[in-house]
Every structure is written in C-alpha cells, then in structure tokens.
Write an enzyme that holds these catalytic residues in place. Structure first.
Site, PDB file in Angstrom:
ATOM      1  CE1 TYR A  64      -4.173  -1.845   0.385  1.00 38.15           C
ATOM      2  CE2 TYR A  64      -2.700  -3.362   1.523  1.00 38.15           C
ATOM      3  CZ  TYR A  64      -3.905  -3.105   0.903  1.00 38.15           C
ATOM      4  OH  TYR A  64      -4.850  -4.097   0.801  1.00 38.15           O
ATOM      5  CB  SER A  65       4.441   1.739  -0.780  1.00 37.49           C
ATOM      6  OG  SER A  65       5.339   2.809  -0.964  1.00 37.49           O
ATOM      7  CG  ASN A  66       0.355   6.742  -0.074  1.00 36.98           C
ATOM      8  OD1 ASN A  66      -0.474   6.182  -0.771  1.00 36.98           O
ATOM      9  ND2 ASN A  66       0.076   7.199   1.136  1.00 36.98           N
ATOM     10  CB  ILE A  68       5.463   1.905  -4.565  1.00 38.46           C
ATOM     11  CG1 ILE A  68       6.686   1.172  -3.986  1.00 38.46           C
ATOM     12  CG2 ILE A  68       4.975   1.225  -5.836  1.00 38.46           C
ATOM     13  CD1 ILE A  68       6.501  -0.317  -3.847  1.00 38.46           C
TER      14      ILE A  68
END
Length: 285
Positions: A64-66, A68
C-alpha cells in the site's frame, strides 16, 4: 505541479479561544499523483538520476506504499522506467495503490519478507541488478540526503511569521529536512504515526548529519498521537476526521495527517501552545 503549495489559515473557534493561529500548508495539492512530501523527496533524486545517466528508477515499499505509487507517476511524467519491489507475495487483483502504479508503467517485483529485510545488502541489490539491469536506487519511503534537501525548501515558501512547523512522521526524513530550513527561533514538531516511535529521534539526527553535516537541534517528536500504531485508527480519530471535514471542508488522510492535526489541536486545548503562538501544519497528503 503547484509549487509553492497553497497556505491557508484555519478559522476555528477552538483556536480563537486560545489565541492561537493555525495555517495549513497544503502540500497535498502539489499534484494528484505526486503529492506533498513525496514530490519534495523525489525532486533532487530525479535530477541526480538524470545527471548520472540513469533511465530506470527502482524503489521498495509495502503493498500500500504511497511512495511506490508516487515514484511510478514521477517516472511516467519525467521519462524514467520504474520498478517497484514490493514486500511479500503477489496478491491478485492488485490493490488500488499498485494498480495505479502499474497504470503509470511501473514493473512490479516481489521479495519474500526475509529477503526484504535485507534489501539494502549488496547481494540482494546485485541480484536485482542482474534481473533488471542498471537502475537508480531510491530507498524505501524515498528518504535520503537528497530528499532532505527538497523538504528543506518548504519553510521559505511560508510568508507569514510562525513559531512552530508541524508534520507527520514515518521515516523522519520530512521532519529532518523541514527543521533544517527554519529561521532562528522557529522550531519543528513531528508526530509519529508509529507506535513506539521513540527510535525516530535517532534517525532524524543521523539523517541531518548525513545531509547537512550536523543536527539542527530545533525539533522534537510527539510519540503519543499514533492512535494504536501505523495504519490503525479509533472511533475518536474517525470522529476528528469527520468533524474537521464538516468544519473546514478538508478530508484528512487518517494514516498520517489526521493524527498530526489531532495532536496539534490537543496542544492548543491543553495550552502547550501558549497564547500568541502561530503554527503551520504541513498536509502531506
């Protein structure tokens, strides 16, 4: 890209009652795809990647990395191929964050959790280079010395005089950079989104030494406003988000920004911010 980002003063009876002024630095409005501290952290890394002749950006993050997602968008915008190395196994269908990254042309790869913990070790990086070829490495979360330089520029965009600059903390990179850009007499206050965030103080000191040669000493970290830990929430936090939306027509990110602003208002209520204090809170998005 909307830089400088807008600055708006909140009109709120809770602030008037304590004679405290609160401004929102709306970094979330810089770009819908590369908002806030993500853009500031990426800015000088993108310049360095271009100057060094790289055509591919590789970075790490959770599913869920913003970061990335923002790296994928920045790569598409500025002509880089992008690779996102995701912690854990692939799960289909992809969640919204990874779907948006793929739509921006990012190639996804996965590392099991044991290997992921070793992601910065030479043998792991060498294996990634063997698989993907040459790349410019962006650390998890985008925090490095160049990222701090981007964050350092924010305070100069704020025209009104202020006493305290507040931000949410994940890795500590944004706080470290913001504090380095303050004028004498001003201070920065970070709010850890992580339970047990005491370790962040050491990280901020190390980041500042690496980036600027010395720590600034004009900052502190609140470790009590995490609402149970990273990506955790409570009914009290949800109530604060709903009330803030009703009062100010701003929907707060509850993972980071809402916890920070709840901490700010708590300090106003309890008098930690004395009468006459001017506070700027960075809405990182």
């Amino acid at each position: 890209m909307q830089v400088p980002s807008p600055l708006t003063e909140l009109r709120d009876e809770r602030l008037r009652a304590r004679d405290v002024r609160l401004y929102l630095k709306r970094d979330d409005l810089i770009s819908p795809d590369i908002p806030g501290n993500k853009w500031r952290k990426l800015k000088y890394n993108l310049i360095a990647a271009r100057e060094q002749g790289h055509h591919t950006l590789l970075t790490f993050g959770g599913a869920y990395s913003n970061h990335i997602r923002a790296t994928a968008a920045a790569g598409a915008r500025y002509g880089f191929d992008t690779i996102g190395v995701v912690r854990g196994e692939e799960h289909l269908p992809l969640n919204d964050s990874l779907t948006r990254a793929v739509k921006h042309g990012m190639r996804l790869a996965y590392l099991d959790r044991t290997t992921y913990r070793r992601k910065t070790e030479p043998d792991v990086l060498a294996a990634l280079a063997d698989e993907f070829g040459d790349f410019y490495l962006l650390p998890e979360g985008g925090t490095n010395a160049l990222a701090l330089q981007g964050c350092q520029e924010l305070p100069a965009e704020i025209a009104p005089d202020f006493d305290v600059l507040c931000c949410a903390c994940g890795t500590g990179g944004t706080l470290a950079g913001l504090a380095a850009g303050l004028r004498p007499g001003q201070r920065a206050l970070g709010f850890s989104a992580l339970k047990g965030g005491e370790f962040l103080a050491g990280d901020v000191r190390r980041l500042q030494i690496d980036a600027f040669g010395a720590e600034t000493g004009n900052w502190a970290i609140d470790v009590e406003s995490h609402f149970g830990g990273y990506a955790k929430r409570t009914p009290a936090l949800d109530e604060f988000v709903a009330d803030f939306r009703q009062r100010h027509d701003v929907t707060l990110d509850w993972v980071y920004v809402a916890k920070m602003l709840h901490g700010v208002f708590d300090r106003v209520r309890t008098g930690v911010f004395p009468a006459g204090t001017a506070v700027v809170a960075v809405v990182t998005g």
